[in-house]
Design a protein around this motif. Structure first.
Motif, mmCIF file in Angstrom:
data_model
loop_
_atom_site.group_PDB
_atom_site.id
_atom_site.type_symbol
_atom_site.label_atom_id
_atom_site.label_comp_id
_atom_site.label_asym_id
_atom_site.label_seq_id
_atom_site.Cartn_x
_atom_site.Cartn_y
_atom_site.Cartn_z
ATOM 1 N N MET A 45 0.829 -1.189 0.000
ATOM 2 C CA MET A 45 0.000 0.000 0.000
ATOM 3 C C MET A 45 0.875 1.256 0.000
ATOM 4 O O MET A 45 1.992 1.251 0.511
ATOM 5 C CB MET A 45 -0.917 0.014 1.227
ATOM 6 N N PHE A 46 0.313 2.327 -0.546
ATOM 7 C CA PHE A 46 1.018 3.594 -0.650
ATOM 8 C C PHE A 46 0.067 4.720 -0.229
ATOM 9 O O PHE A 46 -1.124 4.498 -0.022
ATOM 10 C CB PHE A 46 1.515 3.818 -2.079
ATOM 11 N N THR A 47 0.612 5.938 -0.115
ATOM 12 C CA THR A 47 -0.198 7.073 0.299
ATOM 13 C C THR A 47 -0.505 8.029 -0.845
ATOM 14 O O THR A 47 -1.349 8.902 -0.704
ATOM 15 C CB THR A 47 0.521 7.878 1.400
ATOM 16 N N GLY A 48 0.219 7.907 -1.949
ATOM 17 C CA GLY A 48 0.059 8.874 -3.026
ATOM 18 C C GLY A 48 0.826 10.162 -2.791
ATOM 19 O O GLY A 48 0.672 11.118 -3.544
ATOM 20 N N ILE A 49 1.651 10.200 -1.735
ATOM 21 C CA ILE A 49 2.526 11.334 -1.493
ATOM 22 C C ILE A 49 3.891 10.992 -2.089
ATOM 23 O O ILE A 49 4.656 10.203 -1.514
ATOM 24 C CB ILE A 49 2.651 11.655 0.013
ATOM 25 N N VAL A 50 4.171 11.536 -3.243
ATOM 26 C CA VAL A 50 5.412 11.228 -3.953
ATOM 27 C C VAL A 50 6.594 11.719 -3.135
ATOM 28 O O VAL A 50 6.641 12.882 -2.724
ATOM 29 C CB VAL A 50 5.397 11.875 -5.355
ATOM 30 N N GLN A 51 7.558 10.832 -2.885
ATOM 31 C CA GLN A 51 8.693 11.175 -2.032
ATOM 32 C C GLN A 51 9.806 11.883 -2.790
ATOM 33 O O GLN A 51 10.486 12.747 -2.243
ATOM 34 C CB GLN A 51 9.228 9.903 -1.375
ATOM 35 N N THR A 52 9.998 11.493 -4.039
ATOM 36 C CA THR A 52 11.044 12.108 -4.840
ATOM 37 C C THR A 52 10.815 11.736 -6.301
ATOM 38 O O THR A 52 9.917 10.950 -6.628
ATOM 39 C CB THR A 52 12.444 11.637 -4.391
ATOM 40 N N GLN A 53 11.627 12.313 -7.163
ATOM 41 C CA GLN A 53 11.650 11.905 -8.556
ATOM 42 C C GLN A 53 12.940 11.130 -8.803
ATOM 43 O O GLN A 53 14.016 11.527 -8.356
ATOM 44 C CB GLN A 53 11.585 13.116 -9.480
ATOM 45 N N ALA A 54 12.817 10.004 -9.485
ATOM 46 C CA ALA A 54 13.965 9.170 -9.820
ATOM 47 C C ALA A 54 14.225 9.254 -11.320
ATOM 48 O O ALA A 54 13.317 9.536 -12.112
ATOM 49 C CB ALA A 54 13.714 7.728 -9.396
ATOM 50 N N LEU A 55 15.463 8.994 -11.697
ATOM 51 C CA LEU A 55 15.879 9.067 -13.095
ATOM 52 C C LEU A 55 15.961 7.666 -13.686
ATOM 53 O O LEU A 55 16.526 6.752 -13.067
ATOM 54 C CB LEU A 55 17.251 9.744 -13.195
ATOM 55 N N ILE A 56 15.387 7.493 -14.880
ATOM 56 C CA ILE A 56 15.561 6.231 -15.597
ATOM 57 C C ILE A 56 16.995 6.196 -16.108
ATOM 58 O O ILE A 56 17.370 6.909 -17.034
ATOM 59 C CB ILE A 56 14.568 6.100 -16.763
ATOM 60 N N ASP A 57 17.808 5.351 -15.488
ATOM 61 C CA ASP A 57 19.236 5.309 -15.783
ATOM 62 C C ASP A 57 19.573 4.293 -16.873
ATOM 63 O O ASP A 57 20.551 4.479 -17.611
ATOM 64 C CB ASP A 57 19.998 4.969 -14.497
ATOM 65 N N ALA A 58 18.794 3.229 -16.979
ATOM 66 C CA ALA A 58 19.047 2.213 -18.001
ATOM 67 C C ALA A 58 17.767 1.425 -18.248
ATOM 68 O O ALA A 58 16.952 1.228 -17.336
ATOM 69 C CB ALA A 58 20.176 1.275 -17.583
ATOM 70 N N ILE A 59 17.583 0.981 -19.479
ATOM 71 C CA ILE A 59 16.444 0.153 -19.868
ATOM 72 C C ILE A 59 16.970 -1.016 -20.693
ATOM 73 O O ILE A 59 17.773 -0.828 -21.617
ATOM 74 C CB ILE A 59 15.417 0.938 -20.704
ATOM 75 N N GLU A 60 16.534 -2.212 -20.362
ATOM 76 C CA GLU A 60 16.896 -3.394 -21.145
ATOM 77 C C GLU A 60 15.614 -4.121 -21.538
ATOM 78 O O GLU A 60 14.870 -4.591 -20.668
ATOM 79 C CB GLU A 60 17.805 -4.318 -20.349
ATOM 80 N N ASP A 61 15.338 -4.168 -22.824
ATOM 81 C CA ASP A 61 14.162 -4.873 -23.327
ATOM 82 C C ASP A 61 14.541 -6.283 -23.748
ATOM 83 O O ASP A 61 15.550 -6.497 -24.439
ATOM 84 C CB ASP A 61 13.559 -4.127 -24.520
ATOM 85 N N LYS A 62 13.713 -7.231 -23.328
ATOM 86 C CA LYS A 62 13.924 -8.634 -23.683
ATOM 87 C C LYS A 62 12.616 -9.149 -24.288
ATOM 88 O O LYS A 62 11.744 -9.644 -23.580
ATOM 89 C CB LYS A 62 14.321 -9.442 -22.451
ATOM 90 N N ASN A 63 12.485 -8.993 -25.584
ATOM 91 C CA ASN A 63 11.255 -9.357 -26.265
ATOM 92 C C ASN A 63 11.370 -10.734 -26.897
ATOM 93 O O ASN A 63 12.395 -11.089 -27.481
ATOM 94 C CB ASN A 63 10.923 -8.321 -27.341
ATOM 95 N N THR A 64 10.300 -11.511 -26.776
ATOM 96 C CA THR A 64 10.217 -12.815 -27.418
ATOM 97 C C THR A 64 8.968 -12.856 -28.283
ATOM 98 O O THR A 64 8.188 -11.903 -28.330
ATOM 99 C CB THR A 64 10.154 -13.937 -26.365
ATOM 100 N N ALA A 65 8.769 -13.971 -28.968
ATOM 101 C CA ALA A 65 7.579 -14.111 -29.799
ATOM 102 C C ALA A 65 6.319 -14.159 -28.952
ATOM 103 O O ALA A 65 5.228 -13.841 -29.429
ATOM 104 C CB ALA A 65 7.689 -15.372 -30.658
ATOM 105 N N GLN A 66 6.460 -14.533 -27.670
ATOM 106 C CA GLN A 66 5.288 -14.688 -26.805
ATOM 107 C C GLN A 66 4.971 -13.442 -25.995
ATOM 108 O O GLN A 66 3.815 -13.128 -25.742
ATOM 109 C CB GLN A 66 5.483 -15.875 -25.841
ATOM 110 N N ASP A 67 5.998 -12.719 -25.556
ATOM 111 C CA ASP A 67 5.714 -11.597 -24.676
ATOM 112 C C ASP A 67 6.837 -10.558 -24.731
ATOM 113 O O ASP A 67 7.836 -10.734 -25.419
ATOM 114 C CB ASP A 67 5.499 -12.070 -23.237
ATOM 115 N N GLN A 68 6.609 -9.461 -23.987
ATOM 116 C CA GLN A 68 7.562 -8.379 -23.882
ATOM 117 C C GLN A 68 7.962 -8.222 -22.424
ATOM 118 O O GLN A 68 7.131 -8.317 -21.521
ATOM 119 C CB GLN A 68 6.956 -7.068 -24.399
ATOM 120 N N PHE A 69 9.237 -7.999 -22.204
ATOM 121 C CA PHE A 69 9.774 -7.937 -20.852
ATOM 122 C C PHE A 69 10.761 -6.781 -20.798
ATOM 123 O O PHE A 69 11.570 -6.592 -21.715
ATOM 124 C CB PHE A 69 10.469 -9.261 -20.526
ATOM 125 N N ARG A 70 10.698 -5.979 -19.742
ATOM 126 C CA ARG A 70 11.565 -4.814 -19.643
ATOM 127 C C ARG A 70 12.210 -4.755 -18.260
ATOM 128 O O ARG A 70 11.546 -4.964 -17.242
ATOM 129 C CB ARG A 70 10.772 -3.549 -19.919
#
Length: 212
Positions: free
Chosen positions: A1-26
């Motif tokens: 559970m959360f409160t909806g009070i955002v504590q901070t903003q974080a930076l997306i530092d890296a993304i790795e996509d692993k896509n297959t014929a069946q699904d998408q995974f990040r």
């Protein structure tokens, strides 16, 4: 559970996509101040843009903390996490702990739908945004009620069949990613669960009475 009070903003530092014929995974790696990872454990829940994600790895260097998450195709499809790019900022909230002040409202981190910012009006001290959402969700979003937008607990302004207005103070704009979002931007929406329960209960009672 959360409160909806955002504590901070974080930076997306890296993304790795692993896509297959069946699904998408990040795989996402977020960079944040180390203080926000204190006493963190593998398997803990953190709301990222309001979406409850499980920490699969975390570490620190001399200046920054890093939290890693795996995001499955269902989450990518239903939320705006699939549109994130390296360098984007996201709203970050650790899960609620016993004894902590509840300043927003109870938020589960389960996104119901996404909305689109169709209009934004800025003045010297305030900002108003219109959010359009799928019409079937508007019966749960009521004027003066609660809604979580990208994880931020907000009070609903005026409503109609296709969407609702938000009236945001400078603190909210500064503390969350809503300050940077522009018309056409996509946001995660979680309706207030108490409102959903009340509406659904009333609908069932009225339906039952109609049958008698």
């Amino acid at each position: 559970m959360f409160t909806g009070i955002v504590q901070t903003q974080a930076l997306i530092d890296a993304i790795e996509d692993k896509n297959t014929a069946q699904d998408q995974f990040r795989h996402l790696r977020l960079k944040v101040k180390p203080s926000y990872l204190q006493n963190l454990e593998i398997g803990a829940s953190i709301a990222i843009n309001g979406c409850c994600l499980t920490v699969v790895q975390f570490h620190e260097d001399s200046e920054h903390g890093y939290a890693h998450f795996d995001v499955i195709d269902e989450t990518l499809r239903l939320t705006n996490l699939g549109t994130l790019k390296v360098g984007d900022q996201v709203n970050f909230e650790r899960s609620l702990t016993v004894g902590r002040e509840l300043g927003g409202h109870i938020v589960s981190g389960h996104i119901h739908c996404t909305g689109t910012i169709s209009q934004r009006n800025d003045t010297e001290h305030n900002c108003s945004m219109r959010v359009e959402v799928p019409s079937q969700w508007m019966e749960y979003i009521l004027s003066k009620g609660f809604v979580a937008v990208d994880g931020a607990s907000l009070t609903v302004g005026e409503t109609d069949a296709q969407g609702f207005w938000l009236h945001l103070i400078p603190e909210t704009l500064q503390a969350t990613t809503l300050g940077a979002i522009r018309e056409g931007g996509r946001v995660n929406i979680e309706a207030d669960q108490q409102t959903i329960t009340t509406v659904e209960t009333v609908k069932r009672v009225l339906a039952a009475r109609a049958l008698t």
